[in-house]
Structure formats: C-alpha cells, structure tokens
Write a protein that holds these residues in place. Structure first.
Motif, short mmCIF file in Angstrom:
data_model
loop_
_atom_site.label_atom_id
_atom_site.label_comp_id
_atom_site.label_asym_id
_atom_site.label_seq_id
_atom_site.Cartn_x
_atom_site.Cartn_y
_atom_site.Cartn_z
N CYS A 1 40.23 -26.15 -15.19
CA CYS A 1 41.57 -26.18 -15.79
C CYS A 1 41.60 -27.07 -17.02
CB CYS A 1 42.58 -26.68 -14.76
SG CYS A 1 42.86 -25.52 -13.40
N PHE A 2 40.97 -28.24 -16.94
CA PHE A 2 40.93 -29.15 -18.10
C PHE A 2 40.19 -28.51 -19.27
CE2 PHE A 2 38.73 -32.52 -20.46
CZ PHE A 2 39.82 -33.25 -20.90
N TRP B 1 39.77 -25.28 -19.96
CA TRP B 1 40.54 -24.20 -20.58
C TRP B 1 41.75 -24.74 -21.33
CZ3 TRP B 1 38.64 -19.75 -21.58
CH2 TRP B 1 37.64 -19.20 -20.76
N THR B 2 42.36 -25.81 -20.83
CA THR B 2 43.50 -26.41 -21.55
C THR B 2 43.06 -26.95 -22.90
OG1 THR B 2 44.55 -27.00 -19.45
CG2 THR B 2 45.31 -28.14 -21.43
N VAL B 3 41.96 -27.68 -22.92
CA VAL B 3 41.45 -28.21 -24.19
C VAL B 3 41.06 -27.08 -25.13
CG1 VAL B 3 39.59 -29.56 -25.23
CG2 VAL B 3 40.70 -30.39 -23.16
N VAL C 1 42.34 -24.04 -25.27
CA VAL C 1 43.55 -23.40 -25.82
C VAL C 1 44.18 -24.27 -26.89
CG1 VAL C 1 45.89 -22.70 -25.23
CG2 VAL C 1 44.00 -22.02 -23.77
N ILE C 2 44.22 -25.60 -26.67
CA ILE C 2 44.79 -26.51 -27.66
C ILE C 2 44.00 -26.46 -28.96
CG2 ILE C 2 45.23 -28.94 -28.19
CD1 ILE C 2 45.94 -29.35 -25.26
#
Length: 279
Positions: A54-55, A57-59, A61-62
């Motif tokens: 999750c971390f 993929w979040t980074v 996307v950002i």
C-alpha cells in the motif's frame, strides 16, 4: 519337546507380536497442524507485506501525479509565458491632516489621495480582480493612517488601467509613543497596501481566485499648508478705501499639499491562507 515325543509349545518372546514374528519398532506419530492455526500464521506474515504494498503504490501514485502536474505546468508556461501584473504608484497627496494635541490618546483625522497604474503584460491571460482594500501606514512604526476601497475590475491582456483611491480616517486612535511619525509640517514616509483576490482567465477557462497583495513603500508625503490667518479689520478697511473696487476677504481654506510624484514600482505578493495562517 515332551517325553512322549511331541513338541512343546514355546511361550511368545517378550516384545513380539504374539505370532512369533519380529518385534515391532516404535513409530513417532506424524504432527499435522490444524488448518486454522496455519491460516493465522500465514495471515500474520502477510500483514506487513500488505502495508508495504500500500505504501509503495501510494508513493507511486503521488509521484505520477506530480510528474503529470509538472508536464502540464511546463506546457502551460511555454504556451502562454505568464507574467504577474505590474502596479506603479504615480501620485500621492495628503488633502487633510489633523492630529489632536492629547498626549494620552491622540486621534488622527486625515485623507490621502493616491493614483496607481496597473499593467497586464500578458498577451493571452486576463486577470479578474475582486474589490480592493486599500490601507496606508507610516514607514517607521507602522502607524495606521486609514483605509479605503477600490471596485474590482477585469484586466484585459495588454491593458493599462488607472486606479484612484482615497485613504481616510476619522478620529482614529493611535499609539501616543509613535505619534511623532506623523508630521504636520514637512515630509514623512508612508507605505501603501492593496489587497484583493485575483483569478486568471484563459479563453473559456477560469482559475480559482487567490489572495494577492500590492505593497508600495518608499513614499514621501507632506501635510497640507496651514490656512492663512484672517486680516485685521483695520487693514481690511484701509484696503477697501484705497482699492477702486470693494474687496471681500474671507477665511480661505487650507491649500492642498503639492502632489508627490513618486513613480514607485510596487511589489505584487501572493497571499496563501492555510487554516488560520496567511503567508
């Protein structure tokens, strides 16, 4: 063997299988874990792995959004070459200035007329201004000199607009320790600020309005000259007798102070408000 010639039955050997076969070896039972416990162990191992995914993929996307924003911003800059609007203060004139003699609580009554020119240097961008709030203060101790307002307007591309405003105060209480900033004779420096919200229009697209501040400093203004004292009655009578025509002398109002042509280029600042703080 017995005495009659028949074989005698032998007792089974210790540890045998009761049939005369070889003794059985001890076999350790095979451990078979329960399915529920195995699932719990597998779930415990996968939880950190899921958090890492999750971390990651979040980074990702950002970073992808930041890259897209940079590309769009670069393309917009190359296409339109945006520039901030330019404001220049050309005239400042004090038309009224009165400071009460009270040392404990001095009160200020004044009026200052200012003239600015606003220039839009862009060829395709149109600025949309809300109403302006105009304030003035002394440069030394920031003693307030009053406020005023200017209606908002649409600043077309390549257009030059003249802005006129009057900053005034009526019986405004000021700090007695800083009242020396305001001089009834001679010049004293002041600053001028205009605050509003502005947006940009490109074709049919309008951006959200953000706060801006136009800050002008290094302005020197002078108080208006005092009104001339009225002539005495004897001098008026003598002048009336000697003059061929009747002369009527009234109390003349104070002449306005000479306009100060400053031609100061003002600084345009972007005001961003985050919760309770304005930057």
């Amino acid at each position: 063997m017995s005495s009659n010639g028949k074989p005698t039955a032998q007792p089974p050997a210790a540890g045998g299988n009761g049939a005369g076969g070889p003794p059985k070896m001890y076999q350790r039972p095979i451990y078979r874990p329960q399915q529920g416990a195995a699932k719990r162990r597998r779930g415990g191992r996968s939880c950190p792995f899921s958090c890492c995914c999750c971390f990651f993929w979040t980074v990702l996307v950002i970073l992808l959004l930041a890259f897209i924003a940079a590309v769009v911003g670069g393309a917009f800059y190359l296409l339109y070459r945006p520039h901030r609007p330019a404001f220049t203060l050309s005239v400042a004139r004090v038309t009224k200035l009165s400071l009460s003699p009270s040392a404990a609580a001095p009160a200020l009554t004044d009026a200052i007329d200012v003239t600015l020119t606003a220039r839009n240097p862009n060829k395709k961008l149109v600025y949309l201004y809300d109403d302006f709030t105009v304030t003035a203060a002394t440069s030394t101790n920031a003693v307030p000199l009053g406020d005023g307002s200017v209606p908002g307007f649409v600043h077309e591309a390549g257009n030059i607009t003249v802005i006129k405003a009057t900053v005034s105060a009526s019986a405004l209480a000021i700090d007695p320790t800083a009242s020396g900033d305001i001089k009834k004779s001679g010049e004293f420096p002041i600053t001028l600020d205009l605050e509003t919200k502005a947006g940009v229009k490109v074709g049919g697209l309008k951006t959200k309005k953000i706060g801006i501040q136009v800050h002008c400093e290094g302005i020197k203004v002078a108080a208006p000259a005092p009104a001339p004292a009225p002539a005495k009655k004897k001098k008026l009578a003598k002048a009336a007798a000697e003059a061929p025509a009747p002369v009527a002398v009234d109390d003349a109002p104070a002449p306005p102070a000479p306009a100060t042509t400053v031609a100061r280029v003002c600084e345009v600042r972007i005001r961003v408000k985050i919760w309770k703080w304005t930057f």
